[in-house]
Design an enzyme around this catalytic site. Structure first.
Site, PDB file in Angstrom:
ATOM      1  N   GLY A  14       0.765  -1.135  -0.228  1.00 17.98           N
ATOM      2  CA  GLY A  14       0.030  -0.164   0.049  1.00 17.98           C
ATOM      3  C   GLY A  14       0.684   1.205   0.070  1.00 17.98           C
ATOM      4  O   GLY A  14       0.152   2.414   0.644  1.00 17.98           O
ATOM      5  N   ARG A  39      -1.073  -2.344  -6.792  1.00 21.91           N
ATOM      6  CA  ARG A  39      -1.707  -2.631  -8.103  1.00 21.91           C
ATOM      7  C   ARG A  39      -1.245  -1.639  -9.077  1.00 21.91           C
ATOM      8  O   ARG A  39      -1.304  -2.000 -10.305  1.00 21.91           O
ATOM      9  CB  ARG A  39      -3.206  -2.673  -7.917  1.00 21.91           C
ATOM     10  CG  ARG A  39      -3.854  -3.906  -7.342  1.00 21.91           C
ATOM     11  CD  ARG A  39      -5.224  -3.546  -6.799  1.00 21.91           C
ATOM     12  NE  ARG A  39      -5.230  -2.321  -6.286  1.00 21.91           N
ATOM     13  CZ  ARG A  39      -6.449  -1.942  -5.721  1.00 21.91           C
ATOM     14  NH1 ARG A  39      -7.642  -2.674  -6.002  1.00 21.91           N
ATOM     15  NH2 ARG A  39      -6.720  -0.879  -5.011  1.00 21.91           N
ATOM     16  N   ASP A  54      -1.559  -7.647  -6.765  1.00 24.19           N
ATOM     17  CA  ASP A  54      -3.007  -7.412  -6.362  1.00 24.19           C
ATOM     18  C   ASP A  54      -3.171  -8.410  -5.038  1.00 24.19           C
ATOM     19  O   ASP A  54      -3.103  -9.531  -5.215  1.00 24.19           O
ATOM     20  CB  ASP A  54      -4.045  -7.798  -7.376  1.00 24.19           C
ATOM     21  CG  ASP A  54      -5.496  -7.647  -7.087  1.00 24.19           C
ATOM     22  OD1 ASP A  54      -5.820  -7.600  -5.740  1.00 24.19           O
ATOM     23  OD2 ASP A  54      -6.266  -7.487  -7.879  1.00 24.19           O
ATOM     24  N   TYR A 141     -16.089  -3.738   8.128  1.00 19.93           N
ATOM     25  CA  TYR A 141     -14.893  -3.309   8.224  1.00 19.93           C
ATOM     26  C   TYR A 141     -14.245  -3.703   9.610  1.00 19.93           C
ATOM     27  O   TYR A 141     -13.090  -4.061   9.322  1.00 19.93           O
ATOM     28  CB  TYR A 141     -14.573  -1.819   8.100  1.00 19.93           C
ATOM     29  CG  TYR A 141     -13.367  -1.258   7.918  1.00 19.93           C
ATOM     30  CD1 TYR A 141     -12.302  -1.510   7.030  1.00 19.93           C
ATOM     31  CD2 TYR A 141     -12.926  -0.376   8.952  1.00 19.93           C
ATOM     32  CE1 TYR A 141     -10.988  -0.886   7.325  1.00 19.93           C
ATOM     33  CE2 TYR A 141     -11.839   0.272   9.219  1.00 19.93           C
ATOM     34  CZ  TYR A 141     -10.765   0.228   8.213  1.00 19.93           C
ATOM     35  OH  TYR A 141      -9.504   0.597   8.428  1.00 19.93           O
ATOM     36  N   THR A 178      -7.323  10.404   4.247  1.00 21.27           N
ATOM     37  CA  THR A 178      -6.655   9.700   2.951  1.00 21.27           C
ATOM     38  C   THR A 178      -7.833   9.364   2.060  1.00 21.27           C
ATOM     39  O   THR A 178      -9.089   9.578   2.386  1.00 21.27           O
ATOM     40  CB  THR A 178      -5.855   8.351   3.450  1.00 21.27           C
ATOM     41  OG1 THR A 178      -6.933   7.421   3.631  1.00 21.27           O
ATOM     42  CG2 THR A 178      -4.879   8.574   4.460  1.00 21.27           C
TER      43      THR A 178
END
Ligand code: NAP
Length: 235
Positions: A14, A39, A54, A141, A178
């Site tokens: 990331g 990715r 990925d 989440y 973000t």
């Protein structure tokens, strides 16, 4: 003073956006070599060695790590967040979150252990305050971040039982400004606007500073978890 991280190699998932990107830039500034998993390797900061992957695909993760030599630390920063309810959310969102936030993180950790030098290594997982308490509307989440906390603790126990010189820790931030928040508040843009207006939100660099603290700590010090939130965030 020379940073403990100078000339170390750190793998950051990331690293193309948000917290991971801010961390990669700080690591480069300290003289570390940074390998960035994403990715979209074209979005990585200049100076980061790109590795396209990925994280929803196990085979891609395994293939990516097979291209790596020895490295000193892994930071599992990649993540996706949707407020997808158990009640009526889209299971495709649950699956993507589970695969990236949980399965991807666990597999990257397992593979990283094979690449650490004999002198030892370090793994830092980016969890969330949603790994400590379930916020209203947190949907699927929060369960993924509870899993990150459990994986961090499980792995630490396994590493100690195996006698490996590796420290495992995590950081658990509240809201951070973000692009992830745009996904988290998808369809509730006004709520996001109000949330942003209601607080001086954490910036990616604030979280990167906590991750750097874990990475720079000497090997005899093991930090379990750092929680941090905006001073304005209530829960
Ligand atoms: N922002 C917050 O409020 C907040 C709060 C608590 C915890 N966190 C956690 O902090 C971490 C970083 O989030 P952020 O806020 O910095 O988000 P962000 O800016 O949206 O960055 C997310 C990163 O994850 C990567 N990623 C997502 N899906 C991926 C996939 N399938 N394969 C490979 N990489 C993938 C993205 O890379 P590509 O798109 O280039 O692949 C991107 O670099 C996440 O684990 C998040 O859960 C964020």
């Amino acid at each position: 003073m020379t940073s403990r991280l100078a000339d170390r190699t750190i793998v950051v998932t990331g690293a193309s956006s948000g917290i991971g990107r801010a961390l990669a830039e700080e690591l480069l500034a300290r003289g570390a070599e940074v390998v960035g998993l994403s990715r979209s390797p074209g979005r990585l900061p200049d100076g980061v060695r790109p590795l396209a992957v990925d994280l929803t695909h196990r085979e891609e993760i395994t293939a990516a790590f097979s291209k790596l030599e020895i490295f000193d630390a892994l930071v599992n920063c990649a993540g996706v967040a949707y407020q997808s309810k158990i009640l009526d959310g889209n299971p495709a969102d649950w699956e993507e979150m589970w695969r990236v936030n949980v399965m991807g993180l666990a597999l990257c950790s397992q593979l990283a252990l094979r690449h650490f030098p004999k002198s030892g290594g370090r793994i830092v997982n980016v969890s969330s305050l949603s790994g400590h308490r379930v916020p209203p509307g947190g949907g699927f989440y929060a369960p993924t971040k509870f899993a990150v906390r459990a994986i961090t603790d499980s792995l630490r126990l396994e590493i100690k039982a195996a006698g490996l010189p590796v420290q495992v820790g995590s950081v658990s931030p509240g809201f951070v400004d973000t692009p992830l928040l745009d996904d988290y508040f998808r369809g509730r843009e006004e709520t996001l606007r109000q949330t942003r207006a209601s607080m001086h939100m954490l910036q990616p660099g604030d979280v990167a500073a906590s991750i750097l603290h874990l990475l720079e700590t000497p090997p005899h010090v093991e930090i379990g978890d750092i929680t941090l939130r905006s001073s304005d965030q209530r829960v």
